[in-house]
Design a protein around this motif. Structure first.
Motif, PDB file in Angstrom:
ATOM      1  N   UNK A  74      -0.395   2.075  -3.499  1.00  0.00           N
ATOM      2  CA  UNK A  74      -1.683   2.487  -3.000  1.00  0.00           C
ATOM      3  C   UNK A  74      -2.608   1.219  -2.967  1.00  0.00           C
ATOM      4  N   UNK A  75      -2.414  -0.023  -3.346  1.00  0.00           N
ATOM      5  CA  UNK A  75      -3.124  -1.174  -3.223  1.00  0.00           C
ATOM      6  C   UNK A  75      -3.107  -1.786  -2.109  1.00  0.00           C
ATOM      7  N   UNK A  76      -4.228  -2.603  -1.822  1.00  0.00           N
ATOM      8  CA  UNK A  76      -4.001  -3.562  -0.425  1.00  0.00           C
ATOM      9  C   UNK A  76      -4.170  -4.972  -0.877  1.00  0.00           C
ATOM     10  N   UNK A  77      -3.744  -5.888  -0.095  1.00  0.00           N
ATOM     11  CA  UNK A  77      -3.532  -7.159  -0.219  1.00  0.00           C
ATOM     12  C   UNK A  77      -4.416  -7.701   0.728  1.00  0.00           C
ATOM     13  N   UNK A  78      -5.202  -8.808   0.104  1.00  0.00           N
ATOM     14  CA  UNK A  78      -5.966  -9.579   1.165  1.00  0.00           C
ATOM     15  C   UNK A  78      -5.743 -11.101   0.779  1.00  0.00           C
ATOM     16  N   UNK A  79      -6.001 -12.145   1.505  1.00  0.00           N
ATOM     17  CA  UNK A  79      -6.057 -13.482   1.541  1.00  0.00           C
ATOM     18  C   UNK A  79      -7.264 -14.103   1.978  1.00  0.00           C
ATOM     19  N   UNK A  80      -7.846 -14.880   1.175  1.00  0.00           N
ATOM     20  CA  UNK A  80      -8.868 -15.789   1.234  1.00  0.00           C
ATOM     21  C   UNK A  80      -9.167 -17.110   0.939  1.00  0.00           C
ATOM     22  N   UNK A  81      -9.926 -17.633   0.647  1.00  0.00           N
ATOM     23  CA  UNK A  81     -10.019 -19.242   0.491  1.00  0.00           C
ATOM     24  C   UNK A  81     -10.339 -19.885   1.670  1.00  0.00           C
ATOM     25  N   UNK A  82     -10.513 -21.286   1.265  1.00  0.00           N
ATOM     26  CA  UNK A  82     -11.050 -22.079   2.356  1.00  0.00           C
ATOM     27  C   UNK A  82      -9.882 -22.194   3.774  1.00  0.00           C
ATOM     28  N   UNK A  83      -8.676 -22.168   3.071  1.00  0.00           N
ATOM     29  CA  UNK A  83      -7.440 -22.324   4.255  1.00  0.00           C
ATOM     30  C   UNK A  83      -7.560 -20.904   4.999  1.00  0.00           C
ATOM     31  N   UNK A  84      -7.523 -19.766   4.320  1.00  0.00           N
ATOM     32  CA  UNK A  84      -7.590 -18.535   5.153  1.00  0.00           C
ATOM     33  C   UNK A  84      -8.806 -18.444   6.009  1.00  0.00           C
ATOM     34  N   UNK A  85     -10.034 -18.917   5.534  1.00  0.00           N
ATOM     35  CA  UNK A  85     -11.247 -18.753   6.015  1.00  0.00           C
ATOM     36  C   UNK A  85     -11.009 -19.529   7.349  1.00  0.00           C
ATOM     37  N   UNK A 137       0.670  -1.159   0.063  1.00  0.00           N
ATOM     38  CA  UNK A 137       0.070  -0.090  -0.058  1.00  0.00           C
ATOM     39  C   UNK A 137       0.654   1.393  -0.024  1.00  0.00           C
ATOM     40  N   UNK A 138       1.978   1.257   0.716  1.00  0.00           N
ATOM     41  CA  UNK A 138       2.718   2.226   0.931  1.00  0.00           C
ATOM     42  C   UNK A 138       3.362   2.549  -0.456  1.00  0.00           C
ATOM     43  N   UNK A 139       3.878   1.679  -1.405  1.00  0.00           N
ATOM     44  CA  UNK A 139       4.515   1.676  -2.452  1.00  0.00           C
ATOM     45  C   UNK A 139       3.577   2.165  -3.675  1.00  0.00           C
TER      46      UNK A 139
END
Length: 854
Positions: free
Chosen positions: A500-511, A496-498
């Motif tokens: 301006x985008x955000x990173x998120x993790x999802x999927x069955x394992x993350x849930x 985000x600092x570099x």
């Protein structure tokens, strides 16, 4: 409350045909409603406030074609021995199967193994991803039929085809566990009562109550989102507690009949005493289960509320339908033709039951017994420090099932992390260059050690949100994968600092990881709310501070011991061959909190039923130690039977092949075992023996503001004694009335007989037309009050049972007391107002038979 329940019981007894008809109408109505219900259950997990849920919501908006909340399936293909899937014949067959899947109903997309690189390096294993437009529970039978046709066609061509993912239909579950639980419950009830009628009534009312509850829950699915496991948990708990509640009331009813009360009066007294305990025991279970809603997981909330509703129905059934059914049974319920000679002797008051002998042993050696019990449970609790939580996946399916074969095949061909892929979402809506942001995100992922590989970024239509697939090197439920998810999320701030985008993790394992974290964080608030509310209820029941506190601490000890046992068996592999466990792994995330909710309610059931009887004896004048023994005399057998029924119902799930079901069965069965027999039957009497009178102490200021709910039925007995007392006062010598209120054994607790025969302003003493017998009101033979009472209740037309012969000669009131307290272990002291030493001999002769004319 006791007086209200007394009247309710007699009303249901007199109007038994009407009550039975009303319940049949209710059951028929909810049955029709359930058949016509169009609702369905859900398998999904909604986790508001978590990153995985935030990413899923974003994907549903920006990638509708991806069906982020839709069902998925993995079709795994394995070549015949010595062949490869890349051969011409096998490749043609595989492409034909993929084409068949693309034409399946409800399918949104199907991947191409050869084009998408979904073939192992050895060329022997491949898979295709099938995404559906609908959620798991909405996958149609037609779609499942296509899956089965693909398996059959592939096997005919020599391929091994297996199915994995949540879109695959589970095999029909056996009802052996429920049937086994009912069978053991029936046997336990027959042994307890020695009568088929007495054993059958709890089963009959329990089945009717559970049927009404489950059908009502089915109707509720039309209006509310219900988890698919909600009805299963409600069935299991509703059946267990309904049998238990009926067991306690029927047992008390039989005792009242044997004490000489008419059936209608016996039903009222049984509900006024045991029924009060049922109400408060049911309230503790309902509080514990309803408290699951504070966790914030919708499926867990629905499971808790559905189970709480089933328990509420069980309470209502026990207070209305059961008294009506007892009206049809009448005195026949006291038949004990199936009892052993030993049981018949105990019913006559000859000898001591095992429970009484155990209570005497514990109260003689409280320190030693307490130390051994606490140390033993503490040692069992030690493995709980290594507790790891995870949601169930295909690795927990039964060995040989298609899901388990698919899971093992993919692990063999692509590595253990392949069954737990991560979906990385790059939200570049706030970035000046979304493609550069996605590229940098892929670079950051490539630098992480535990990532086996990543896929190219796929953008949405507007090009500002990207998806990147990441395959971990480690298994989905391992600690390394959990750490990897945390590391990816830590990169979000740098990205985000570099860019301006955000990173998120999802999927069955993350849930899975987010659910486990949320449940762990909710444990303390949940315990605080449930235990706090239950402590308030128990303070109302026992009018004590130490008794509820001891109950809660004992429960916590049994829960941590159970968690330690689960870790030792399912994580460490101890005794895994005994329980048929082929693979160790983390404990199911929801099991600890379900264990707390379910077992806390059941533990308080046993606490209420056992300790209420102790308090009843203490209030009636027994010293604290004798009250403990007498509480065991009347409650130990039924509490033991109730615990055995619970353990049997839960242990039946150990016969299931799935590790998930085994863990639930072992956890609940062992928790009930520890709590009923180690905590309630051992630690509780030991602690109460050490506390003595202090166990029942309550600050005066708290006693004044707390309502008196009269669970032990003391006010009811006083009211009945006053109602039966004759209107004509009898003059007595000076000082006798005052003597009737002094006794060193009463500890300041008034007795029913003392109140019935208390002094009035004229200095007279009413004759005691009711006598205590082990804490119960027993009318004297020949009393006009008894004849009047019988005349006022025309429904009680059955003859009074023959009085058993007395032992020895009866001389004065002293002999009369001996007649009604002849049991070898009768420990309730006689009312001092009736003491032969406190009255002149002339008065004793007059009191011997107040109706005799001089």
């Amino acid at each position: 409350m006791a007086t209200f329940l007394y009247r309710l019981g007699r009303l249901a007894f007199r109007r038994r045909r009407l009550v039975l008809m009303l319940w049949i109408i209710i059951l028929a109505a909810v049955g029709v409603g359930a058949v016509n219900s169009s609702g369905s259950t859900t398998e999904g997990l909604s986790l508001p406030g978590t990153q995985s849920q935030e990413a899923i919501d974003l994907l549903q908006k920006e990638f509708p074609q991806a069906s982020a909340d839709g069902a998925t399936a993995r079709i795994v293909f394995e070549a015949p021995a010595g062949q490869k899937l890349t051969s011409a014949a096998n490749k043609t067959e595989l492409q034909s199967l993929v084409a068949k899947l693309e034409k399946s109903p409800q399918v949104s997309s199907v991947s191409e193994p050869f084009a998408d690189g979904q073939i192992s390096k050895s060329g022997t294993i491949a898979y295709t991803e099938v995404s559906y437009k609908v959620a798991q529970t909405d996958v149609s039978d037609a779609a499942h039929e296509v899956q089965a046709e693909v398996v059959t066609q592939g096997e005919k061509a020599g391929l091994t085809v297996s199915l994995g993912g949540n879109a695959v239909k589970d095999e029909a579950k056996s009802k052996l566990a429920e049937l086994l639980g009912l069978a053991v419950a029936a046997v336990a009830l027959v042994i307890t009562f020695g009568s088929l009628i007495a054993a059958g009534l709890p089963l009959l009312t329990a089945v009717l109550g559970v049927g009404a509850a489950i059908l009502s829950i089915t109707i509720a699915t039309q209006f509310f989102d219900m988890a698919s496991q909600a009805s299963t948990l409600a069935l299991m708990l509703g059946l267990a507690v309904a049998i238990d509640y009926a067991l306690f009331i029927v047992s008390r009813y039989r005792n009242e009949i044997r004490d000489g009360h008419e059936p209608e009066d016996a039903v009222g007294r049984a509900l006024g005493t045991a029924g009060s305990a049922v109400v408060f025991a049911g309230l503790t279970v309902i509080v514990a289960l309803s408290g699951l809603s504070v966790i914030g997981i919708a499926s867990l909330t629905s499971m808790g509320l559905a189970s709480a509703f089933a328990v509420a129905v069980a309470v209502v059934i026990a207070l209305t339908l059961l008294p009506a059914v007892l009206g049809f049974a009448g005195r026949r319920i006291t038949s004990n033709r199936l009892s052993t000679r030993r049981m018949k002797a105990l019913d006559r008051g000859v000898g001591d039951a095992v429970g009484v002998r155990w209570a005497k042993f514990v109260t003689r050696n409280p320190v030693k017994v307490l130390a051994v019990s606490v140390i033993g449970l503490g040692l069992l609790a030690l493995p709980a420090t290594s507790l790891r939580l995870a949601l169930p996946d295909d690795s927990m399916k039964p060995p040989g099932s298609t899901q388990r074969v698919a899971y093992d095949t993919l692990s063999e061909g692509f590595g253990p992390g392949f069954n737990g892929p991560l979906t990385v979402v790059v939200d570049a809506r706030g970035s000046d260059d979304p493609k550069a942001a996605a590229k940098e995100a892929a670079t950051l992922l490539g630098k992480l050690n535990d990532i086996a590989g990543t896929s190219d970024a796929a953008f949405n239509k507007t090009g500002d949100v990207a998806l990147i697939g990441a395959i971990p090197k480690s298994a989905p439920t391992s600690q390394a994968t959990k750490d990897l998810v945390g590391s990816i999320r830590d990169q979000s701030s740098a990205l985000h600092k570099d860019t301006g985008a955000d990173l998120m993790v999802t999927g069955f394992t993350a849930v899975n990881i987010d659910v486990s974290a949320k449940l762990s964080q909710a444990l303390i608030p949940y315990l605080a709310i449930v235990v706090g509310m239950a402590l308030i209820l128990l303070m109302l029941v026992f009018r004590s501070i130490l008794v509820p506190l001891k109950a809660a601490l004992g429960f916590l000890l049994s829960v941590v011991a159970t968690l330690g046992l689960l870790v030792a068996v399912f994580q460490w592999g101890w005794l895994k061959d005994v329980f048929g466990i082929d693979q160790t792994g983390p404990i199911v995330s929801m099991l600890p909190i379900l264990l707390i909710g379910v077992v806390f309610g059941l533990a308080m059931d046993y606490e209420v039923f056992l300790v209420t009887r102790m308090r009843e004896e203490y209030v009636h004048g027994a010293d604290p130690t004798k009250a403990i023994v007498e509480g065991f005399r009347y409650s130990a057998r039924v509490v033991t039977a109730a615990a055995i029924i619970m353990i049997s119902v839960f242990s039946g799930f150990l016969l299931d092949d799935a590790a998930l079901i085994k863990s639930i069965g072992l956890g609940l069965a062992s928790a009930v075992l520890f709590d009923a027999f180690v905590v309630r039957m051992t630690i509780v009497p030991a602690v109460m023996a050490l506390m003595g009178r202090r166990a029942w102490a309550l600050p005066k200021w708290l006693d004044r503001i707390m309502p008196d709910v009269d669970v032990e039925g003391e006010k009811l007995r006083q009211a009945l004694a006053a109602e039966q007392a004759g209107p004509q006062p009898e003059p007595v010598l000076a000082g006798v009335a005052a003597a009737g209120h002094t006794s060193p054994d009463l500890h300041g607790a008034p007795s029913a007989a003392g109140n019935a025969a208390g002094s009035n302003s004229a200095g007279t003493l009413r004759p005691p037309l009711a006598q205590h017998h082990h804490g119960r009101i027993r009318r004297l033979p020949g009393d006009p009050a008894r004849q009047t009472h019988d005349a006022e209740t025309p429904g009680d037309t059955e003859p009074t049972p023959r009085q058993e012969p007395t032992r020895g000669k009866i001389r004065g009131l002293s002999g009369l007391k001996q007649r009604f307290t002849r049991d070898s272990d009768a420990t309730t002291p006689a009312d001092p107002a009736d003491s032969a030493d406190s009255q002149p001999s002339a008065m004793r002769k007059r009191r011997r038979n107040p109706n005799r004319k001089n």
